[in-house]
Design a protein around this motif. Structure first.
Motif, PDB file in Angstrom:
ATOM      1  N   ASN A 143       0.799  -1.221   0.000  1.00 61.55           N
ATOM      2  CA  ASN A 143       0.000   0.000   0.000  1.00 61.55           C
ATOM      3  C   ASN A 143       0.835   1.275   0.000  1.00 61.55           C
ATOM      4  N   LEU A 144       2.143   1.155   0.151  1.00 64.22           N
ATOM      5  CA  LEU A 144       2.986   2.337   0.243  1.00 64.22           C
ATOM      6  C   LEU A 144       3.322   2.886  -1.134  1.00 64.22           C
ATOM      7  N   SER A 145       3.447   4.203  -1.222  1.00 69.69           N
ATOM      8  CA  SER A 145       3.963   4.819  -2.442  1.00 69.69           C
ATOM      9  C   SER A 145       5.443   4.494  -2.568  1.00 69.69           C
ATOM     10  N   GLN A 146       5.994   4.697  -3.763  1.00 74.18           N
ATOM     11  CA  GLN A 146       7.417   4.405  -3.938  1.00 74.18           C
ATOM     12  C   GLN A 146       8.277   5.288  -3.041  1.00 74.18           C
ATOM     13  N   ASN A 147       7.910   6.557  -2.884  1.00 78.52           N
ATOM     14  CA  ASN A 147       8.694   7.433  -2.017  1.00 78.52           C
ATOM     15  C   ASN A 147       8.666   6.943  -0.578  1.00 78.52           C
ATOM     16  N   ALA A 148       7.514   6.483  -0.127  1.00 78.27           N
ATOM     17  CA  ALA A 148       7.414   5.956   1.233  1.00 78.27           C
ATOM     18  C   ALA A 148       8.238   4.681   1.380  1.00 78.27           C
ATOM     19  N   ARG A 149       8.205   3.822   0.374  1.00 76.57           N
ATOM     20  CA  ARG A 149       9.000   2.589   0.428  1.00 76.57           C
ATOM     21  C   ARG A 149      10.486   2.916   0.478  1.00 76.57           C
ATOM     22  N   THR A 150      10.892   3.914  -0.311  1.00 76.53           N
ATOM     23  CA  THR A 150      12.299   4.314  -0.316  1.00 76.53           C
ATOM     24  C   THR A 150      12.707   4.855   1.047  1.00 76.53           C
ATOM     25  N   ARG A 151      11.863   5.712   1.646  1.00 76.20           N
ATOM     26  CA  ARG A 151      12.181   6.257   2.964  1.00 76.20           C
ATOM     27  C   ARG A 151      12.243   5.150   4.017  1.00 76.20           C
ATOM     28  N   THR A 152      11.342   4.183   3.895  1.00 78.78           N
ATOM     29  CA  THR A 152      11.342   3.061   4.833  1.00 78.78           C
ATOM     30  C   THR A 152      12.669   2.315   4.791  1.00 78.78           C
ATOM     31  N   MET A 153      13.120   1.966   3.582  1.00 75.67           N
ATOM     32  CA  MET A 153      14.361   1.211   3.468  1.00 75.67           C
ATOM     33  C   MET A 153      15.578   2.048   3.850  1.00 75.67           C
ATOM     34  N   GLU A 154      15.544   3.342   3.577  1.00 75.45           N
ATOM     35  CA  GLU A 154      16.644   4.206   3.989  1.00 75.45           C
ATOM     36  C   GLU A 154      16.744   4.249   5.507  1.00 75.45           C
ATOM     37  N   ALA A 155      15.594   4.334   6.180  1.00 73.55           N
ATOM     38  CA  ALA A 155      15.590   4.355   7.641  1.00 73.55           C
ATOM     39  C   ALA A 155      16.110   3.038   8.204  1.00 73.55           C
ATOM     40  N   PHE A 156      15.750   1.935   7.568  1.00 72.42           N
ATOM     41  CA  PHE A 156      16.195   0.625   8.059  1.00 72.42           C
ATOM     42  C   PHE A 156      17.681   0.432   7.780  1.00 72.42           C
ATOM     43  N   HIS A 157      18.142   0.813   6.605  1.00 72.42           N
ATOM     44  CA  HIS A 157      19.557   0.692   6.273  1.00 72.42           C
ATOM     45  C   HIS A 157      20.415   1.548   7.196  1.00 72.42           C
ATOM     46  N   SER A 158      19.969   2.754   7.482  1.00 69.77           N
ATOM     47  CA  SER A 158      20.778   3.687   8.268  1.00 69.77           C
ATOM     48  C   SER A 158      20.786   3.356   9.745  1.00 69.77           C
ATOM     49  N   GLY A 159      19.801   2.591  10.208  1.00 71.27           N
ATOM     50  CA  GLY A 159      19.710   2.283  11.623  1.00 71.27           C
ATOM     51  C   GLY A 159      18.785   3.218  12.377  1.00 71.27           C
ATOM     52  N   ALA A 160      18.206   4.210  11.686  1.00 66.72           N
ATOM     53  CA  ALA A 160      17.248   5.095  12.343  1.00 66.72           C
ATOM     54  C   ALA A 160      16.044   4.297  12.830  1.00 66.72           C
ATOM     55  N   ALA A 161      15.680   3.253  12.113  1.00 69.65           N
ATOM     56  CA  ALA A 161      14.667   2.294  12.556  1.00 69.65           C
ATOM     57  C   ALA A 161      15.318   0.922  12.527  1.00 69.65           C
ATOM     58  N   ARG A 162      15.354   0.261  13.656  1.00 65.25           N
ATOM     59  CA  ARG A 162      16.075  -1.016  13.694  1.00 65.25           C
ATOM     60  C   ARG A 162      15.177  -2.219  13.438  1.00 65.25           C
ATOM     61  N   THR A 163      13.865  -1.999  13.351  1.00 63.12           N
ATOM     62  CA  THR A 163      12.932  -3.086  13.066  1.00 63.12           C
ATOM     63  C   THR A 163      12.128  -2.747  11.825  1.00 63.12           C
ATOM     64  N   LEU A 164      12.048  -3.705  10.916  1.00 63.95           N
ATOM     65  CA  LEU A 164      11.248  -3.571   9.702  1.00 63.95           C
ATOM     66  C   LEU A 164      10.113  -4.578   9.770  1.00 63.95           C
ATOM     67  N   VAL A 165       8.880  -4.108   9.678  1.00 59.41           N
ATOM     68  CA  VAL A 165       7.703  -4.980   9.692  1.00 59.41           C
ATOM     69  C   VAL A 165       7.196  -5.078   8.256  1.00 59.41           C
ATOM     70  N   ALA A 166       7.164  -6.278   7.695  1.00 60.93           N
ATOM     71  CA  ALA A 166       6.888  -6.447   6.268  1.00 60.93           C
ATOM     72  C   ALA A 166       5.894  -7.568   6.016  1.00 60.93           C
ATOM     73  N   THR A 167       5.243  -7.502   4.872  1.00 56.47           N
ATOM     74  CA  THR A 167       4.366  -8.574   4.415  1.00 56.47           C
ATOM     75  C   THR A 167       5.132  -9.485   3.466  1.00 56.47           C
ATOM     76  N   ASP A 168       4.520 -10.610   3.113  1.00 55.80           N
ATOM     77  CA  ASP A 168       5.173 -11.562   2.214  1.00 55.80           C
ATOM     78  C   ASP A 168       5.526 -10.944   0.878  1.00 55.80           C
ATOM     79  N   ILE A 169       4.666 -10.051   0.375  1.00 59.44           N
ATOM     80  CA  ILE A 169       4.889  -9.468  -0.937  1.00 59.44           C
ATOM     81  C   ILE A 169       6.203  -8.702  -0.982  1.00 59.44           C
ATOM     82  N   ALA A 170       6.641  -8.222   0.193  1.00 57.79           N
ATOM     83  CA  ALA A 170       7.873  -7.434   0.252  1.00 57.79           C
ATOM     84  C   ALA A 170       9.097  -8.282   0.570  1.00 57.79           C
TER      85      ALA A 170
END
Length: 492
Positions: free
Chosen positions: A278-305
């Protein structure tokens, strides 16, 4: 791991030198198996688990062929095509490709939906050597006359089985029909199901098949655990595991559940982001940037991802909701123990899920250790070593919030828990003052931001920092049991 070198396999010296500069010197099994044939120009059908190094297995021969070719870059007519099932995977292929292509004077461009097409059209008009694309947007641009595949010399299909799962095979066939039959083609997949076999038989010419490992076998360095929990204890156990140091990926069955769980974790002081369709591409990019950088240490994802998450230092994968079928278990679990590293996979199981989880692990070829646990069970510290910390929920910069959300400070943001308000009293490590953790004003607690990478602790063999001291006390935020167990019950 292979004992040979890239040079011995036939990789040209300039590429070997670039790889060495990036500290990539030893080929993985799938690379060692396929490179001699792919570098020789053969069509290749490669099977290897996710995280086994398939990207470099096709990037190196592709760059080798293009760098030696006498053809020139042309407007709207790329010389090579890489098809990927998800936007995240296309982006990460591009990230792996660019540092190797640039020194050779080769250019590339990602093409996928969810973002405006104009930058993609502009790049294609100028001319690029390599297009890394998802099938849908590429077909759209072909239909609009912005790109032609008639000059493609090398075609690669990555994660072909996931293409099939998402229903992309008809589009893949149409795109392959648009490429010259004389070109080299390579197909890589974690499994070789019937649909993949049809594609290979029709479009690959006398392919060489390489299987670096079993289609379903778990990584030898991956430890699998099933934690038998009560519905009421489900959330408490999950919260304890994700509050440990290091990156964790948590999988859920539905988009709603992923969104809700990320919001709950942020509310409990564990910085988390979510990833789903359901996320826009910009939101998906920000999500992965936050996870890669360590700003968010937990990623909650569905199977599709699951297939699009390629982060090398994920030490723990948690199936908060057991997947429906074994292939999803394999793909989810492949987010850890990548490229030879160790990793831990945890499945949370309630009483009414026992039979399903037993069938799931059997079909996946996994021998998991099953333990009945509660929130203070000592096994949790073994699976996720280190002091538990609740430094505050992840909040994206206000400038990145969606216009529809306004200030968005009390909402979950663009689907990633962004904007969640840190719970009061957070920023304190479990155990409180005097137990090796830091209080809200100490050096170890951080509000709404990234925890220092080292966390002040030594790394362990699992990739997680070792505990700075014994885990004592119970300073976990109080709302966990009711809020998390409600979500657990609704998924059953």
């Amino acid at each position: 791991m292979s004992s040979t070198t890239f040079g011995a396999l036939g990789v040209p010296a300039p590429l070997v030198e670039i790889l060495a500069q990036r500290e990539i010197t030893v080929p993985t099994p799938i690379q060692a198996a396929t490179l001699p044939d792919s570098l020789a120009g053969r069509d290749v059908l490669g099977r290897g688990r996710t995280g086994s190094g398939k990207t470099m297995a096709f990037v190196l021969p592709l760059l080798t062929r293009l760098s030696r070719s006498t053809t020139q870059r042309q407007s709207r007519r790329p010389r090579a095509l890489i098809l990927a099932p998800t936007r995240e995977l296309a982006t990460q292929i591009e990230d792996a490709l660019t540092p190797l292509a640039a020194p050779l004077g080769l250019t590339s461009r990602t093409v996928f939906g969810g973002v405006g097409q104009n930058p993609q059209v502009t790049a294609l008009r100028k001319g690029v050597d390599i297009v890394v694309a998802c099938p849908g947007r590429l077909e759209d641009l072909i239909g609009q006359g912005h790109v032609s595949l008639d000059a493609v010399e090398v075609t690669i299909i990555d994660e072909a089985d996931h293409m099939a799962d998402l229903g992309f095979l008809p589009a893949v066939r149409r795109l392959l029909d648009a490429t010259p039959a004389r070109g080299q083609r390579m197909l890589f997949s974690a499994t070789l199901d019937a649909g993949i076999g049809v594609i290979a038989k029709r479009y690959l010419s006398n392919p060489v098949t390489h299987e670096a490992d079993s289609a379903q076998s778990p990584v030898s360095t991956m430890a699998h655990h099933v934690l038998h929990v009560t519905p009421e204890g489900h959330g408490q156990v999950l919260l304890d595991l994700v509050a440990a140091p290091g990156r964790t990926v948590v999988f859920t069955r539905t988009k709603h559940r992923a969104k809700k769980l990320a919001r709950q974790l942020n509310g409990q002081g564990v910085p988390a982001v979510e990833l789903h369709g359901n996320l826009s591409q910009n939101a998906r990019t920000r999500t992965m940037e936050a996870f890669h950088s360590g700003a968010a240490r937990t990623l909650v994802a569905t199977d599709i991802a699951a297939r699009g998450i390629h982060v090398d230092d994920v030490a723990l994968v948690i199936h908060a909701d057991p997947p429906v079928e074994h292939k999803a278990y394999t793909h989810r679990s492949g987010r850890t123990a990548r490229a030879g590293a160790s990793g831990t996979v945890v499945t949370l199981m309630t009483d009414d899920q026992v039979r399903d989880v037993r069938d799931l692990t059997r079909k996946a070829g996994v021998k998991a250790t099953t333990t009945r646990v509660h929130a203070t069970h000592p096994l949790l510290q073994e699976l996720a070593p280190g002091d538990r910390s609740f430094e505050g929920g992840f909040a994206a910069p206000v400038a990145q919030a969606s216009p529809r959300q306004g200030s968005g400070q009390r909402r979950s943001g663009s689907g990633s828990g962004q904007g969640s308000r840190p719970a009061s009293g957070q920023g304190q490590r479990r155990g409180g003052p005097g137990s090796g953790g830091s209080g809200a004003n100490g050096g170890g607690g951080h509000r709404g931001g990234a925890r220092p990478a080292s966390g002040g602790a030594r790394p362990t063999s699992s990739g997680r920092p070792a505990s700075a001291g014994p885990r004592t006390g119970s300073a976990r935020p109080a709302r966990s049991a009711a809020s998390f167990s409600e979500g657990a019950r609704r998924t059953r």
